[in-house]
Design a protein around this motif. Sequence first.
Motif, PDB file in Angstrom:
ATOM      1  N   ASP A 119      21.201  36.153  39.686  1.00  0.00           N
ATOM      2  CA  ASP A 119      21.121  36.910  38.439  1.00  0.00           C
ATOM      3  C   ASP A 119      20.257  38.162  38.563  1.00  0.00           C
ATOM      4  N   SER A 120      19.528  38.276  39.664  1.00  0.00           N
ATOM      5  CA  SER A 120      18.751  39.484  39.839  1.00  0.00           C
ATOM      6  C   SER A 120      19.723  40.632  40.075  1.00  0.00           C
ATOM      7  N   GLU A 121      19.433  41.799  39.519  1.00  0.00           N
ATOM      8  CA  GLU A 121      20.319  42.936  39.702  1.00  0.00           C
ATOM      9  C   GLU A 121      20.367  43.277  41.188  1.00  0.00           C
ATOM     10  N   GLU A 122      21.517  43.130  41.774  1.00  0.00           N
ATOM     11  CA  GLU A 122      21.606  43.419  43.196  1.00  0.00           C
ATOM     12  C   GLU A 122      21.658  44.901  43.421  1.00  0.00           C
ATOM     13  N   GLU A 123      21.141  45.294  44.542  1.00  0.00           N
ATOM     14  CA  GLU A 123      21.264  46.679  44.928  1.00  0.00           C
ATOM     15  C   GLU A 123      22.745  46.981  45.013  1.00  0.00           C
ATOM     16  N   PHE A 124      23.189  48.031  44.366  1.00  0.00           N
ATOM     17  CA  PHE A 124      24.617  48.297  44.285  1.00  0.00           C
ATOM     18  C   PHE A 124      25.090  48.886  45.606  1.00  0.00           C
ATOM     19  N   MET A 125      25.042  50.210  45.748  1.00  0.00           N
ATOM     20  CA  MET A 125      25.344  50.775  47.061  1.00  0.00           C
ATOM     21  C   MET A 125      24.043  51.374  47.578  1.00  0.00           C
ATOM     22  N   PRO A 126      23.565  50.881  48.706  1.00  0.00           N
ATOM     23  CA  PRO A 126      22.243  51.326  49.164  1.00  0.00           C
ATOM     24  C   PRO A 126      22.230  52.804  49.571  1.00  0.00           C
ATOM     25  N   GLU A 127      21.037  53.380  49.582  1.00  0.00           N
ATOM     26  CA  GLU A 127      20.860  54.733  50.126  1.00  0.00           C
ATOM     27  C   GLU A 127      21.186  54.693  51.609  1.00  0.00           C
ATOM     28  N   MET A 128      21.858  55.720  52.102  1.00  0.00           N
ATOM     29  CA  MET A 128      22.100  55.786  53.544  1.00  0.00           C
ATOM     30  C   MET A 128      22.219  57.245  53.943  1.00  0.00           C
ATOM     31  N   TYR A 129      21.944  57.523  55.209  1.00  0.00           N
ATOM     32  CA  TYR A 129      21.856  58.909  55.656  1.00  0.00           C
ATOM     33  C   TYR A 129      22.806  59.145  56.814  1.00  0.00           C
ATOM     34  N   PRO A 130      23.664  60.178  56.686  1.00  0.00           N
ATOM     35  CA  PRO A 130      24.633  60.415  57.764  1.00  0.00           C
ATOM     36  C   PRO A 130      23.926  60.903  59.030  1.00  0.00           C
ATOM     37  N   VAL A 131      24.404  60.454  60.179  1.00  0.00           N
ATOM     38  CA  VAL A 131      23.864  60.959  61.437  1.00  0.00           C
ATOM     39  C   VAL A 131      24.939  61.632  62.293  1.00  0.00           C
ATOM     40  N   GLY A 132      26.197  61.430  61.931  1.00  0.00           N
ATOM     41  CA  GLY A 132      27.231  62.080  62.724  1.00  0.00           C
ATOM     42  C   GLY A 132      28.614  61.625  62.340  1.00  0.00           C
ATOM     43  N   LEU A 133      29.610  62.240  62.988  1.00  0.00           N
ATOM     44  CA  LEU A 133      30.999  61.979  62.643  1.00  0.00           C
ATOM     45  C   LEU A 133      31.762  61.634  63.916  1.00  0.00           C
TER      46      LEU A 133
END
Length: 588
Positions: A386-400
């Motif tokens: 029931d705890s509000e789950e982290e929805f979409m976490p922060e993330m940082y691009p490093v490459g393609l």
Amino acid sequence: MSVIKVMDELLANKIAAGEVVEKCASVVKELVENSIDAGATEIKVLLEDAGTREIKVIDNGKGMDKDDAVLAFSRHATSKIDSEDDLFRLNTLGFRGEALASIAAVSKVDLKTCDKDVGTHVVIDGGKIVEVSRGDARGGTIISVSELFYNTPARLKHMKSLYTELANITDYMNKLALSHPEIRFVLQNNDNVILKTDGSSNVLKVIQNIYGNDVAKKMVFVSGENDDYEIEGYISLPEVHRSNRNNMVTIVNGRVVKNMEINRTINDAYHSYKPDNRYPITVLSINVDPSVIDVNIHPTKMDIKFSKIDTLLELIKGVVISGISNRNLIPEVSIKKEKPKREEIKFDLERKTSKVTSEDVSEEIIVNDFIYEDENSGDVVQVVNDSEEEFMPEMYPVGLVHGTYIICQNEKGMYIIDQHAAKERCNYEKFKEEMGKPNISSTPLLFPITIELSNNEFMILKENMYILKDMKFKIEEFGINSVIVKEHPTWLIGDAEEAIRKIIEIVIATEKDFDIEKFNEKVATMMSCKKAIKANTNIEMEEMEALINDLRSCKNPFNCPHGRPTMIYYSNYDLEKLFKRSGFDIIK
Ligand code: ZN
Ligand code: ZN
């Protein structure tokens, strides 16, 4: 004419039509349901060669006395029908009581039963009682049905392959176990245990027994109620899906039923979270006042009618949507553990039973655990979530990679985003929003577009032109079998001509049972794909960042509108395991 006489004739017809005993599964069904009627809390089904050689059912029910044991095989043993509930059974199973007689008529039966310390042994061959004697005074009943159809070779020939017989029986037993989690079931074929449940009344444990740990961990508990209905059960996370509807189980007042509308509603509720032609695993238990339902549809099918189906479907839709939304649904890639042998058999059988194609093998990925394994007992225990789950976490691009996959990181691990799928999702939600607005404005085309159609298509389009006009297209007839488009809604950006052609195609294709919501859905999905960055397109770091931010603002950032995942996740732990580093020791 007496009731029994009428039933007798109907039964004779049904036997002739092969409706009562058509396959091993119908025999198993009859015997096991007798055990349940006898109040058994433990039922073992032992098969030899998928039941074609022998079907043995052992229970700890209350057993029969000598008279009942003999009478059970006579045509008129219909004494059980004395309540509404029995009528329900009667309707779902055909002719209860008499089914045993029809089984005995086409096989060899050996019955050992015991009632109040008096044991009885009855042997029947091709319907004729050949022995009635005193038996062991053990509790319960052991009934063995062997050489099914040995005296009716024509029917024997119609038996399906051993594999199909076993799959049918397994399917039946799985569903029975789900609807009776309070009963301990064992299903065994030639010494291989196929199903074993513990009778602890825990449905999630039964799911674990049937589908294995990985699936059980990805089941979400759901519940809800309205004035008429109470629903409770488990639904799979969108990443778990199968090629057919066979794993969508509906239980009404304790009995498994089939209802197409319910299945459709459940599947629609998953729309855009998974591919539409794949189906979730669900076990929904519905409680309802018996006066609201009508089970009298077909004796061998378990269909059911509800008099207030609309409120039920609405409730189901709400329950499923709330079960899967607002969760972190990023599939986590994880390394498969070795499974014990018994599990392998089960897994294999379940896969074959549901005719899963090879692509399913790659589905062995685990999402964040809603349940964990109890270290001591190995039991699956649900974590209250029931705890509000982290929805979409922060993330940082490093490459393609390959102009297609964005590699991202955060402190928890590595994410791989499919840039096309991600952009599609962002576009889709934008289009849906724009299309849903009450006052859509339109933009004139610099060069009006003329579109030529076949005579047939033209006629359909002419009749449905209002749909496009409602969408704020300015479209008119233009000569023979042609239309001219002069304005289009502002949400349509970029290459208008191609999009307009596509939209017209959709209008023509969905001419029958047209539904504006579904139409908008299709247009939004099509447009979102058209306007998304193609694979093999190199984008700059800032564009990646912007895309990730856009994605995070979506209602469902985890799937493209076609239901494919937009991203996958490798935890630090899994990366270490993949590189054979010693797990926890190094990073931490
Ligand atoms: Zn696409
Ligand atoms: Zn897609």
